[in-house]
Design an enzyme around this catalytic site. Structure first.
Site, PDB file in Angstrom:
ATOM      1  N   GLY A 268       0.812  -1.211   0.000  1.00  0.00           N
ATOM      2  CA  GLY A 268       0.000   0.000   0.000  1.00  0.00           C
ATOM      3  C   GLY A 268       0.838   1.250   0.000  1.00  0.00           C
ATOM      4  N   GLU A 305       1.465   5.756   7.539  1.00  0.00           N
ATOM      5  CA  GLU A 305       2.858   5.944   7.142  1.00  0.00           C
ATOM      6  C   GLU A 305       3.479   7.138   7.856  1.00  0.00           C
ATOM      7  OE1 GLU A 305       3.960   3.437   5.706  1.00  0.00           O
ATOM      8  OE2 GLU A 305       2.055   2.615   5.045  1.00  0.00           O
TER       9      GLU A 305
END
Length: 885
Positions: A268, A305
């Site tokens: 991802g 992230e």
């Protein structure tokens, strides 16, 4: 396999590295045919390895063309070093020294998308877990942390943007049309966090002022033409930065934060320090091309992230067995962020559904492993739901046991102790225990034992004594390599509802006064008894509120009690859960009827319970849209000793059509109330209303009458938001409507210039449960828009069929199994990581009947017998065969 059976790497064999690398200076000359990488490493002997004085320097490297080696500026004689397919070994090295290597690589030939590769003409890296060794020679393990400086030189016309980690400190141009940029990262990091991007990209820019007053420049880079699809991602980034400051006191630490979105990416996204590289799926969005789930996914992944900057980058893993140290913790953090930004109840329901659908099945299959695995053959195979999602549940349980304030103290101590270090899951738990004073020694079994615990709950009410007793028994089932398990420390949050539906104050035997209406019970033994006193009437228990532990529960709660909980439980998750348990009981009963050839009949009491939720849906559309969904086929399969895909599908469709027919006026009225609202926003309320509307349309389309078809076609042609368009397309794809093929063809023609939208088109057809689904998928493999080298296309079409279409994939002829094996073998030489991820359904073969097991086993044997098979695929296939017996 060409090199024999791959060797397992074991946690118990861990030793610190013999040498450490303090500084890394990289110089890249990017070329169209060959890229040259000059690496200068500042190396010293590890003081924690007394035996290192006599050891040579061993560096990891794969598919590298070595040009030269120099030690402290002097070329190393060829008889002093050796090169193999995986290593460069230099003999007789001093205690501290500089090593320079020059290698040549070919990124344009890198189809595995690990290391340095090209995507749509742009250079890009992916180094986690072991991709850096495909760029240059290095000690490629996470406990070797260094400060990096990177100089990139490339043709300016082709690659005007040159990016790497840290801050840009210098740049310039050469007379021959090339230019260069130098980046320096002041924070030590493992090589898996290194990143480089070079290409023809455009960017959107914004700024964020931290709570200490520093201004950070934010940039999102995309391919030309996609600039109008990054606003949501940028807002998500700024919200996540503010949230991390407010909730955890964590501030961003550099002057710039860059994100780059690329179309070819195995995962991802990747949290490389200050230069996050994303799959375009998790950056690009606007209402016309992205669904509500896309918007929510982008918000979540961008936050995930970014949160890694501290939980993963500043404090990283000592070794890959500790992967959940960063991933489980960061998933928990992004789940909490999304809950704060949207509907907490709906987010919790979605997370638990994902856990049950995927991770529980992994726990019950051949690839079952602890949150901290004991061994692996290929580390890429352990980026799993167990490490990520179950790992997040382990963190959530710690949060439950310590409370919000205790958990925050633990986090503060964790960073205070370990900032700039590579540590273990034990180090994290120790910080939590030391900061709170809570004993977590037994709790650590969650990291060491595989499998989903089973809880059995028995209840007893004594009217004369006014006491209510809960007896909770736990068992942890055997899993591969772990036949016998110890009792776990399981936090079970419960409530008791009185006859009026209100929560009762709870007081356990021996307590002086009630302590709230939800109680945390500590289940530490194989059997625990909890007795509540001063209970005025027989209560209805609400067990495992908020899904306080990742377990399976069987309780002696009646259908009438479940209906009562559906209407009254103050815990939103358990209100939803009551409906799922009730629906699951009824549907599994119908499965037994189907298998026995008995007539199917849906109890009117269940129809009435669903109708009550539907008629009250406008009070909380987002929750109702979840509560009105029948238990999924995958979930029903997990509740059976032997999964029967055909019976499950038949029964679920029968129940769906029965509910559609008996509650048709209510579905229709609710749909029409919400269908007129065309305004678009990604606020939780608007998302909830669209979800409820499309759920109503799904039930109506189960009837496939003229009015439902007219509504569906009207929504498809009139909708301005992709959420409504793709919902209509999905319903039509499952139907026998004469317009079906025309609509599918028209959708592609309308959106063929948008790769992510085309992926949705592939996925809708892959998951269609029509009998011709596999034939359609096979045809689509030849479609001009399908590219086997692109992971997104593979996940959408091949993965969509194998993982999202159980009734057709598990066809009794075995055609679905042959199809998947063919595609795995086709993928493996190009991209072993993606090929191995497609193998998931095979790892669960022992859950099925003997005939299906034999068919799957035959395909696994074919795969294992294939010459040149990658370790990635070999590990999954061989473990699946071993479990099959």
């Amino acid at each position: 396999m060409d090199k024999g059976t791959p060797k397992a790497i074991r946690l118990q064999d861990y030793r610190p590295p013999a040498h450490l690398i303090d500084t890394v200076d990289l110089q890249f000359e990017l070329g169209e045919e060959v890229t040259t990488v000059r690496s200068t490493l500042g190396i010293r002997r590890n003081p924690d390895r007394p035996d290192a004085a006599g050891l040579p320097l061993t560096l990891d490297g794969q598919r590298l063309d070595l040009v030269s080696v120099a030690l402290d500026g002097t070329p190393v004689a060829p008889d002093r070093y050796t090169v193999t397919a995986d290593h460069l070994t230099v003999d007789q090295v001093p205690e501290c020294f500089s090593l320079e290597t020059v290698v040549r690589i070919k990124p344009q030939e890198n189809t595995a998308l690990e290391g340095l590769y090209k995507s749509s003409g742009n250079f890009c890296t992916q180094c986690e877990a072991e991709g850096f060794r495909k760029i240059t020679y290095f000690i490629d393990r996470p406990d070797v942390m260094a400060r990096y400086a990177t100089t990139i030189t490339a043709e300016k016309a082709r690659y005007p943007v040159l990016l790497s980690n840290g801050n840009l400190v210098a740049s310039g141009e050469h007379e021959d049309g090339r230019h260069w940029a130098r980046w320096e990262d002041p924070f030590p990091k493992p090589c898996y966090l290194f990143a480089l991007v070079a290409g023809n990209l455009r960017h959107a820019e914004d700024h964020f002022r931290t709570f200490s007053g520093r201004e950070v420049t934010l940039r999102i880079y995309v391919e030309p033409g996609n600039e109008d699809k990054v606003d949501h991602a940028m807002r998500s980034l700024k919200k996540s930065m503010r949230w991390d400051e407010e909730v955890y006191g964590l501030e961003y630490d550099l002057d710039i934060f860059n994100i780059v979105a690329v179309g070819d990416f195995n995962m991802g996204a990747m949290e490389n320090k200050s230069l996050n590289v994303f799959n375009t799926k998790y950056i690009l969005a606007k209402p016309e091309t992205a669904t509500d789930n896309d918007f929510l996914g982008i918000e979540s992944v961008v936050a995930h992230e970014y949160f890694h900057n501290w939980t993963g980058n500043r404090v990283t893993c000592r070794d890959w067995f500790q992967l959940s140290l960063k991933e489980g913790l960061t998933v928990f953090r992004d789940q909490e962020f999304s809950s704060d930004m949207n509907s907490r109840a709906v987010k919790r329901i979605a997370d638990v559904q994902g856990l049950r659908t995927v991770q529980f099945q992994e726990d019950a299959g051949a690839m079952a492993h602890p949150v901290r695995p004991d061994s692996y053959v290929e580390i890429n195979n352990f980026y799993t739901p167990t490490v990520y999602n179950k790992g997040a549940e382990v963190i959530r349980m710690i949060h439950t046991l310590l409370g919000p304030e205790g958990f925050r103290k633990g986090m503060d101590l964790y960073f205070q102790r370990h900032d700039g270090q590579a540590v273990t899951c034990d180090d994290f738990v120790a910080a939590m225990a030391d900061a709170s004073g809570v004993d977590l020694s037994q709790f650590q079994l969650w990291y060491r034992q595989a499998g989903t615990p089973d809880l059995s709950v028995a209840t007893a009410y004594d009217e004369a004594a006014r006491t209510y007793r809960l007896t909770i028994r736990q068992t942890v089932p055997p899993t591969p390599g772990q036949p016998d398990k110890q009792p776990m420390h399981i936090p079970v949050v419960v409530g008791l509802l009185g006859p009026d539906g209100a929560d009762l104050p709870l007081r356990l035997t021996g307590e002086a006064a009630p302590a709230g209406t939800s109680r945390l019970l500590h289940v530490r033994k194989a059997e625990e008894v909890f007795e509540f006193v001063d209970v005025p009437a027989r209560p209805v228990p609400s067990i495992l509120r908020g899904f306080s532990a990742p377990v399976k529960v069987k309780a002696d709660v009646s259908d009438a009690d479940l209906t009562f909980l559906m209407a009254n439980d103050s815990d939103a998750f358990n209100r939803w859960e009551a409906g799922q348990i009730l629906g699951g009981r009824i549907l599994l009963g119908l499965v037994a009827d189907q298998q026995a050839g008995r007539l199917l009949d849906l109890p009117q009491s269940y129809v009435d319970a669903v109708g009550a939720v539907l008629r009250d849906a406008d009070a909380d559309p987002a929750f109702a849209a979840q509560a009105l969904v029948l238990p999924t086929e995958a979930y029903l399969g997990t509740q059976m000793d032997v999964v029967d895909p055909e019976a499950i599908h038949t029964v679920r469709e029968f129940a769906r059509k029965t509910l559609a027919a008996r509650l048709r006026p209510d579905w229709l009225a609710t749909y029409r109330r919400h269908a007129g609202n065309q305004s678009f926003s990604v606020e939780a309320d608007a998302i909830g209303r669209r979800a409820l509307k499309n759920l109503c349309l799904a039930y109506l389309m189960a009837l496939e009458d003229e009015e439902a078809l007219s509504l569906c076609l009207g929504q498809y042609h009139g909708a301005t938001a992709m959420t409504d368009v793709i919902a209509s397309l999905q319903f039509l794809s499952n139907s026998n409507a004469p317009q079906r093929d025309e609509v599918l063809a028209g959708f592609y023609e309308r959106w063929k210039g948008e790769p992510l939208v085309v992926d949705k088109w592939f996925g809708v057809q892959a998951m269609s449960y029509r009998p011709d689904a596999l034939e359609r998928v096979t045809e689509l493999l030849k479609h001009p828009a399908f590219e086997i080298r692109n992971p997104n296309k593979v996940y959408a079409l091949i993965g969509g069929f194998a993982n999202g279409n159980p009734v057709r994939f598990h066809d009794a002829t075995g055609s679905g199994y042959r199809f998947l094996a063919d595609q795995v073998l086709r993928l493996d030489p190009m991209n072993p990581q993606v090929a191995a991820r497609m193998m998931g359904p095979f790892s669960r073969l022992r859950r099925y009947d003997a005939a299906r097991q034999a068919l799957m086993k035959a395909q696994l044997e074919r795969i294992v017998a294939t010459p040149g098979l990658s370790p990635d695929v070999f590990e999954v296939a061989s473990k699946s065969l071993e479990a099959a017996g």
